[in-house]
Scaffold this motif. Sequence first.
Motif, PDB file in Angstrom:
ATOM      1  N   ASP A   1       9.813   2.212  17.029  1.00  0.00           N
ATOM      2  CA  ASP A   1       9.409   3.604  16.844  1.00  0.00           C
ATOM      3  C   ASP A   1       7.974   3.780  16.370  1.00  0.00           C
ATOM      4  O   ASP A   1       7.520   4.908  16.161  1.00  0.00           O
ATOM      5  CB  ASP A   1      10.344   4.300  15.853  1.00  0.00           C
ATOM      6  CG  ASP A   1      11.705   4.611  16.465  1.00  0.00           C
ATOM      7  OD1 ASP A   1      11.794   4.628  17.708  1.00  0.00           O
ATOM      8  OD2 ASP A   1      12.663   4.817  15.709  1.00  0.00           O
ATOM      9  N   VAL A   2       7.249   2.688  16.199  1.00  0.00           N
ATOM     10  CA  VAL A   2       5.850   2.783  15.784  1.00  0.00           C
ATOM     11  C   VAL A   2       5.014   3.345  16.929  1.00  0.00           C
ATOM     12  O   VAL A   2       5.143   2.927  18.088  1.00  0.00           O
ATOM     13  CB  VAL A   2       5.312   1.402  15.359  1.00  0.00           C
ATOM     14  CG1 VAL A   2       3.803   1.441  15.148  1.00  0.00           C
ATOM     15  CG2 VAL A   2       6.018   0.927  14.095  1.00  0.00           C
ATOM     16  N   ASP A   3       4.159   4.327  16.626  1.00  0.00           N
ATOM     17  CA  ASP A   3       3.221   4.865  17.604  1.00  0.00           C
ATOM     18  C   ASP A   3       2.004   3.948  17.679  1.00  0.00           C
ATOM     19  O   ASP A   3       1.465   3.534  16.644  1.00  0.00           O
ATOM     20  CB  ASP A   3       2.765   6.272  17.197  1.00  0.00           C
ATOM     21  CG  ASP A   3       3.876   7.289  17.323  1.00  0.00           C
ATOM     22  OD1 ASP A   3       4.484   7.377  18.405  1.00  0.00           O
ATOM     23  OD2 ASP A   3       4.142   8.000  16.336  1.00  0.00           O
TER      24      ASP A   3
ATOM     25  N   ALA B   1      -2.136   2.167  14.848  1.00  0.00           N
ATOM     26  CA  ALA B   1      -0.676   2.204  14.772  1.00  0.00           C
ATOM     27  C   ALA B   1      -0.273   3.202  13.688  1.00  0.00           C
ATOM     28  O   ALA B   1      -0.978   3.356  12.682  1.00  0.00           O
ATOM     29  CB  ALA B   1      -0.123   0.820  14.457  1.00  0.00           C
ATOM     30  N   TYR B   2       0.882   3.868  13.897  1.00  0.00           N
ATOM     31  CA  TYR B   2       1.318   4.904  12.958  1.00  0.00           C
ATOM     32  C   TYR B   2       2.833   4.931  12.892  1.00  0.00           C
ATOM     33  O   TYR B   2       3.514   4.908  13.919  1.00  0.00           O
ATOM     34  CB  TYR B   2       0.797   6.275  13.410  1.00  0.00           C
ATOM     35  CG  TYR B   2       1.372   7.461  12.672  1.00  0.00           C
ATOM     36  CD1 TYR B   2       1.130   7.650  11.312  1.00  0.00           C
ATOM     37  CD2 TYR B   2       2.181   8.383  13.332  1.00  0.00           C
ATOM     38  CE1 TYR B   2       1.657   8.737  10.637  1.00  0.00           C
ATOM     39  CE2 TYR B   2       2.711   9.483  12.664  1.00  0.00           C
ATOM     40  CZ  TYR B   2       2.447   9.661  11.312  1.00  0.00           C
ATOM     41  OH  TYR B   2       2.987  10.732  10.639  1.00  0.00           O
ATOM     42  N   ASP B   3       3.339   4.965  11.648  1.00  0.00           N
ATOM     43  CA  ASP B   3       4.779   5.094  11.429  1.00  0.00           C
ATOM     44  C   ASP B   3       5.074   6.461  10.809  1.00  0.00           C
ATOM     45  O   ASP B   3       4.663   6.737   9.669  1.00  0.00           O
ATOM     46  CB  ASP B   3       5.284   3.986  10.499  1.00  0.00           C
ATOM     47  CG  ASP B   3       6.741   4.184  10.124  1.00  0.00           C
ATOM     48  OD1 ASP B   3       7.584   4.214  11.044  1.00  0.00           O
ATOM     49  OD2 ASP B   3       7.043   4.349   8.923  1.00  0.00           O
ATOM     50  N   ALA B   4       5.756   7.298  11.553  1.00  0.00           N
ATOM     51  CA  ALA B   4       6.000   8.674  11.108  1.00  0.00           C
ATOM     52  C   ALA B   4       6.901   8.737   9.884  1.00  0.00           C
ATOM     53  O   ALA B   4       6.801   9.662   9.074  1.00  0.00           O
ATOM     54  CB  ALA B   4       6.603   9.489  12.250  1.00  0.00           C
ATOM     55  N   THR B   5       7.788   7.776   9.717  1.00  0.00           N
ATOM     56  CA  THR B   5       8.731   7.787   8.585  1.00  0.00           C
ATOM     57  C   THR B   5       7.998   7.709   7.254  1.00  0.00           C
ATOM     58  O   THR B   5       8.281   8.458   6.315  1.00  0.00           O
ATOM     59  CB  THR B   5       9.718   6.618   8.699  1.00  0.00           C
ATOM     60  OG1 THR B   5      10.382   6.698   9.962  1.00  0.00           O
ATOM     61  CG2 THR B   5      10.750   6.661   7.582  1.00  0.00           C
ATOM     62  N   THR B   6       7.042   6.789   7.158  1.00  0.00           N
ATOM     63  CA  THR B   6       6.317   6.585   5.906  1.00  0.00           C
ATOM     64  C   THR B   6       4.970   7.297   5.876  1.00  0.00           C
ATOM     65  O   THR B   6       4.381   7.470   4.803  1.00  0.00           O
ATOM     66  CB  THR B   6       6.060   5.088   5.678  1.00  0.00           C
ATOM     67  OG1 THR B   6       5.246   4.598   6.757  1.00  0.00           O
ATOM     68  CG2 THR B   6       7.368   4.309   5.630  1.00  0.00           C
ATOM     69  N   GLY B   7       4.480   7.687   7.057  1.00  0.00           N
ATOM     70  CA  GLY B   7       3.155   8.274   7.139  1.00  0.00           C
ATOM     71  C   GLY B   7       2.033   7.250   7.125  1.00  0.00           C
ATOM     72  O   GLY B   7       0.855   7.610   7.186  1.00  0.00           O
TER      73      GLY B   7
ATOM     74  N   THR C   1       0.841  -1.187   0.000  1.00  0.00           N
ATOM     75  CA  THR C   1       0.000   0.000   0.000  1.00  0.00           C
ATOM     76  C   THR C   1       0.882   1.246   0.000  1.00  0.00           C
ATOM     77  O   THR C   1       2.094   1.161   0.262  1.00  0.00           O
ATOM     78  CB  THR C   1      -0.965  -0.028   1.212  1.00  0.00           C
ATOM     79  OG1 THR C   1      -1.950   0.983   1.046  1.00  0.00           O
ATOM     80  CG2 THR C   1      -0.230   0.155   2.526  1.00  0.00           C
ATOM     81  N   ALA C   2       0.288   2.390  -0.301  1.00  0.00           N
ATOM     82  CA  ALA C   2       1.065   3.616  -0.498  1.00  0.00           C
ATOM     83  C   ALA C   2       1.489   4.256   0.819  1.00  0.00           C
ATOM     84  O   ALA C   2       0.810   4.143   1.835  1.00  0.00           O
ATOM     85  CB  ALA C   2       0.258   4.610  -1.320  1.00  0.00           C
ATOM     86  N   ASP C   3       2.634   4.954   0.756  1.00  0.00           N
ATOM     87  CA  ASP C   3       3.066   5.783   1.879  1.00  0.00           C
ATOM     88  C   ASP C   3       2.660   7.227   1.602  1.00  0.00           C
ATOM     89  O   ASP C   3       1.943   7.509   0.634  1.00  0.00           O
ATOM     90  CB  ASP C   3       4.569   5.642   2.125  1.00  0.00           C
ATOM     91  CG  ASP C   3       5.422   6.116   0.939  1.00  0.00           C
ATOM     92  OD1 ASP C   3       4.884   6.761   0.004  1.00  0.00           O
ATOM     93  OD2 ASP C   3       6.634   5.833   0.948  1.00  0.00           O
ATOM     94  N   LYS C   4       3.126   8.151   2.434  1.00  0.00           N
ATOM     95  CA  LYS C   4       2.697   9.548   2.296  1.00  0.00           C
ATOM     96  C   LYS C   4       3.208  10.199   1.011  1.00  0.00           C
ATOM     97  O   LYS C   4       2.656  11.208   0.562  1.00  0.00           O
ATOM     98  CB  LYS C   4       3.145  10.352   3.513  1.00  0.00           C
ATOM     99  CG  LYS C   4       4.655  10.408   3.718  1.00  0.00           C
ATOM    100  CD  LYS C   4       4.992  11.100   5.034  1.00  0.00           C
ATOM    101  CE  LYS C   4       6.494  11.106   5.292  1.00  0.00           C
ATOM    102  NZ  LYS C   4       6.826  11.701   6.615  1.00  0.00           N
TER     103      LYS C   4
END
Length: 353
Positions: free
Chosen positions: A197-199, A272-278, A47-50
Amino acid sequence: MIETTQIEKTSWGTNQGKEVFLYTLTNALGSQLQVATYGGILVSFKTADKAGNFGEVLLGKDNLEDYLDNTCYLGVIAGRFANRIAKGKVTIDGTDYTLATNNGENFLHGGAKGFDQKVWDVVEEKSENGTTSLVLSYVSADGEENLPGTMTTQVKYSLTDDNEIVLEYTATTDKKTVINLTSHPYFNLKGEGDIADVDLKLNCEFFTPIDETCIPTGEIISVKGTPFDFTETKKIGLEIDADYEQNRIGVGYDHNLVINKPYGEFGFVGEAYDATTGRAMSVYTTEPGIQFYTGNWLEGEKGRNQTALIKREGFCLEAQHYPDTPNQPHFPSAELNPGETYTQKTVYKFFVK
């Protein structure tokens, strides 16, 4: 955007004298979900990132042969009874049943040859109205893994144009039995590397602590003041190695948390959220519990390209009944009677922010 949703079928080899297929489901956003008829495995989800770049968010393997050695249950359907049962002992209507002890002294994820090692039949495949679906079925014979009842199970996999993976389970039996079905995907929203680092935020105010063999003690305790408090967003790794007995026993997180919603109601589990990829993922289910597992034993398991995975390279949010429920009468019941239909629905929704 692509014009229509799609489903494609590829032969993936043979096992147990049956042809195994790999299905690729594609939605209008271009996301792709792959499901194998061996083990009902969620093999891949891209799936797509930011930035709009598509990438893998599931841990997986390249081919059927590799999945025949899948000690960490990557992506499988776990059943008849997911998670652990103490000492492999179950009593149903006064009759004692002895199950396989394949996790130390305990039963785990269906036993010696659970649903994760079966070739499932294809009941239906279709793509319409913004949803692509695949329905798999497996008939578990009376006495399989020493549990009573011929049990017929169906799992419907859907990929929607809202970027949701929808898993819907049904099962019936001709004798009273116990059941606990779940899917066991390992998520990594950035594709690879440690997930510390995953929120994460979980709608769970209580959890079920475990003993030294990872069996629930029977207590249901508050997460407040413990490393298990994800009621407000925090990094998975923030307290994963805290000086707390439950983290020590689990070598991190490998515990059932109680979802804060009425029993049986479909509701929110967490995000869950990964800031690196959005990339972000929210989870919803009808189940009473969520097994939060941080891949503490992944090290050495072979992933794609035969590359060894590292400890904590993926996290699991497995919607299910509580572990050892048949031996814990105050836990929500996992019994299934003739004439009843077991149902379960879990949704993983992906988005960027």
